[in-house]
Design a protein around this motif. Structure first.
Motif, PDB file in Angstrom:
ATOM      1  N   HIS A 136      10.112 123.692  22.136  1.00  0.00           N
ATOM      2  CA  HIS A 136      10.655 124.862  22.826  1.00  0.00           C
ATOM      3  C   HIS A 136       9.631 125.247  23.878  1.00  0.00           C
ATOM      4  CE1 HIS A 136      10.732 129.294  23.406  1.00  0.00           C
ATOM      5  NE2 HIS A 136      11.961 128.975  23.736  1.00  0.00           N
ATOM      6  N   ALA A 137      10.065 125.314  25.120  1.00  0.00           N
ATOM      7  CA  ALA A 137       9.157 125.624  26.222  1.00  0.00           C
ATOM      8  C   ALA A 137       9.996 126.051  27.422  1.00  0.00           C
ATOM      9  CB  ALA A 137       8.310 124.395  26.566  1.00  0.00           C
ATOM     10  N   PRO A 138       9.345 126.471  28.503  1.00  0.00           N
ATOM     11  CA  PRO A 138      10.112 126.743  29.724  1.00  0.00           C
ATOM     12  C   PRO A 138      10.961 125.523  30.111  1.00  0.00           C
ATOM     13  CG  PRO A 138       7.882 127.564  29.963  1.00  0.00           C
ATOM     14  CD  PRO A 138       7.921 126.774  28.679  1.00  0.00           C
ATOM     15  N   LYS A 139      12.154 125.795  30.658  1.00  0.00           N
ATOM     16  CA  LYS A 139      13.103 124.724  30.972  1.00  0.00           C
ATOM     17  C   LYS A 139      12.495 123.613  31.807  1.00  0.00           C
ATOM     18  CE  LYS A 139      17.010 125.831  32.711  1.00  0.00           C
ATOM     19  NZ  LYS A 139      18.206 126.434  33.298  1.00  0.00           N
ATOM     20  N   ASN A 140      11.753 123.974  32.849  1.00  0.00           N
ATOM     21  CA  ASN A 140      11.218 122.930  33.730  1.00  0.00           C
ATOM     22  C   ASN A 140      10.194 122.056  33.011  1.00  0.00           C
ATOM     23  OD1 ASN A 140       9.211 124.871  33.662  1.00  0.00           O
ATOM     24  ND2 ASN A 140       8.872 124.913  35.871  1.00  0.00           N
ATOM     25  N   ALA A 141       9.431 122.619  32.092  1.00  0.00           N
ATOM     26  CA  ALA A 141       8.467 121.822  31.324  1.00  0.00           C
ATOM     27  C   ALA A 141       9.196 120.857  30.400  1.00  0.00           C
ATOM     28  CB  ALA A 141       7.534 122.730  30.525  1.00  0.00           C
ATOM     29  N   VAL A 142      10.228 121.343  29.712  1.00  0.00           N
ATOM     30  CA  VAL A 142      11.000 120.479  28.817  1.00  0.00           C
ATOM     31  C   VAL A 142      11.658 119.353  29.611  1.00  0.00           C
ATOM     32  CG1 VAL A 142      12.961 120.361  27.219  1.00  0.00           C
ATOM     33  CG2 VAL A 142      11.347 122.265  27.082  1.00  0.00           C
ATOM     34  N   ASP A 143      12.214 119.690  30.769  1.00  0.00           N
ATOM     35  CA  ASP A 143      12.852 118.662  31.597  1.00  0.00           C
ATOM     36  C   ASP A 143      11.861 117.577  32.002  1.00  0.00           C
ATOM     37  OD1 ASP A 143      15.250 120.034  31.402  1.00  0.00           O
ATOM     38  OD2 ASP A 143      15.066 120.979  33.377  1.00  0.00           O
ATOM     39  N   ARG A 144      10.649 117.967  32.334  1.00  0.00           N
ATOM     40  CA  ARG A 144       9.627 116.974  32.710  1.00  0.00           C
ATOM     41  C   ARG A 144       9.184 116.143  31.506  1.00  0.00           C
ATOM     42  NH1 ARG A 144       7.265 121.522  35.942  1.00  0.00           N
ATOM     43  NH2 ARG A 144       8.127 121.224  38.028  1.00  0.00           N
ATOM     44  N   ILE A 145       9.030 116.790  30.378  1.00  0.00           N
ATOM     45  CA  ILE A 145       8.607 116.082  29.160  1.00  0.00           C
ATOM     46  C   ILE A 145       9.657 115.053  28.759  1.00  0.00           C
ATOM     47  CG2 ILE A 145       8.194 116.377  26.667  1.00  0.00           C
ATOM     48  CD1 ILE A 145       6.890 119.127  27.472  1.00  0.00           C
ATOM     49  N   LEU A 146      10.924 115.416  28.853  1.00  0.00           N
ATOM     50  CA  LEU A 146      12.014 114.544  28.401  1.00  0.00           C
ATOM     51  C   LEU A 146      12.587 113.651  29.498  1.00  0.00           C
ATOM     52  CD1 LEU A 146      13.950 116.963  26.021  1.00  0.00           C
ATOM     53  CD2 LEU A 146      12.079 115.394  25.498  1.00  0.00           C
ATOM     54  N   LYS A 147      11.868 113.540  30.611  1.00  0.00           N
ATOM     55  CA  LYS A 147      12.343 112.726  31.727  1.00  0.00           C
ATOM     56  C   LYS A 147      12.707 111.318  31.246  1.00  0.00           C
ATOM     57  CE  LYS A 147      11.264 111.116  36.294  1.00  0.00           C
ATOM     58  NZ  LYS A 147      10.310 111.043  37.370  1.00  0.00           N
ATOM     59  N   GLY A 148      13.926 110.909  31.584  1.00  0.00           N
ATOM     60  CA  GLY A 148      14.409 109.593  31.192  1.00  0.00           C
ATOM     61  C   GLY A 148      15.273 109.589  29.946  1.00  0.00           C
ATOM     62  N   ALA A 149      15.268 110.698  29.205  1.00  0.00           N
ATOM     63  CA  ALA A 149      16.091 110.794  27.994  1.00  0.00           C
ATOM     64  C   ALA A 149      17.516 111.171  28.385  1.00  0.00           C
ATOM     65  CB  ALA A 149      15.529 111.830  27.041  1.00  0.00           C
ATOM     66  N   SER A 150      18.465 110.764  27.574  1.00  0.00           N
ATOM     67  CA  SER A 150      19.850 111.140  27.809  1.00  0.00           C
ATOM     68  C   SER A 150      20.330 112.045  26.687  1.00  0.00           C
ATOM     69  CB  SER A 150      20.738 109.894  27.915  1.00  0.00           C
ATOM     70  OG  SER A 150      20.636 109.137  26.730  1.00  0.00           O
ATOM     71  N   LEU A 151      21.297 112.894  26.985  1.00  0.00           N
ATOM     72  CA  LEU A 151      21.871 113.733  25.938  1.00  0.00           C
ATOM     73  C   LEU A 151      22.439 112.837  24.858  1.00  0.00           C
ATOM     74  CD1 LEU A 151      23.602 116.711  27.748  1.00  0.00           C
ATOM     75  CD2 LEU A 151      21.792 116.837  26.053  1.00  0.00           C
ATOM     76  N   HIS A 152      22.188 113.201  23.612  1.00  0.00           N
ATOM     77  CA  HIS A 152      22.664 112.415  22.476  1.00  0.00           C
ATOM     78  C   HIS A 152      24.185 112.440  22.442  1.00  0.00           C
ATOM     79  CE1 HIS A 152      23.446 111.328  18.324  1.00  0.00           C
ATOM     80  NE2 HIS A 152      22.252 110.776  18.316  1.00  0.00           N
ATOM     81  N   ARG A 153      24.762 111.278  22.176  1.00  0.00           N
ATOM     82  CA  ARG A 153      26.238 111.208  22.088  1.00  0.00           C
ATOM     83  C   ARG A 153      26.647 110.857  20.685  1.00  0.00           C
ATOM     84  NH1 ARG A 153      27.799 106.880  26.024  1.00  0.00           N
ATOM     85  NH2 ARG A 153      25.655 106.300  26.178  1.00  0.00           N
TER      86      ARG A 153
END
Length: 139
Positions: free
Chosen positions: A122-139
């Motif tokens: 859990h973190a600011p949105k932009n930090a999470v987006d950078r950390i998870l770069k390349g990940a896709s939403l789970h389907r």
């Protein structure tokens, strides 16, 4: 209903080769660590029309992502470099039976050698987006 925009993001990243029961189990464990250490993320208790009380849940969505082992390792490193606290779940924890054994299994492995199957943060949105770069939403 109006759309609420959150400044933060609750996210779970799972290794993409997990079995369905493992995905569910890992997600539950990872999220429990966030709920236990960030009570401000919980909303108000629920009640139905008959007045039956229910426990509160997170006040914002939990997004679940998937990626391969390399992406998980990279995300772990990016979270550490940004000082973002996280929960982790390693493959060894599928073979333990209680909290003490879980902690011992993690403590036995150096950080760079952890066999991660999931992280939660859990973190600011932009930090999470950078950390998870390349990940896709789970389907």
């Amino acid at each position: 209903m109006s759309t609420v925009r959150f400044d933060t993001k609750i996210a779970v990243l799972l290794r993409d080769d997990l079995l369905t029961w493992q995905r569910l189990n890992v997600t539950a464990f990872l999220i429990s660590g966030l709920a236990g250490t960030r009570p401000h993320l919980l909303g108000e208790p629920y009640a139905d029309a008959d007045g039956t009380a229910y426990l509160p849940m997170f006040g914002q969505p939990v997004l679940v992502f998937a990626g391969d082992a390399a992406l998980l390792t990279a995300a772990h490193g990016r979270a550490l470099s940004r000082d973002v606290p996280m929960t982790i779940f390693t493959e060894e924890l599928f073979r333990t039976g209680h909290d003490e054994a879980n902690r011992a299994a993690v403590a036995a492995v150096e950080r760079d050698d952890l066999n991660l199957v999931g992280i939660g943060l859990h973190a600011p949105k932009n930090a999470v987006d950078r950390i998870l770069k390349g990940a896709s939403l789970h389907r």
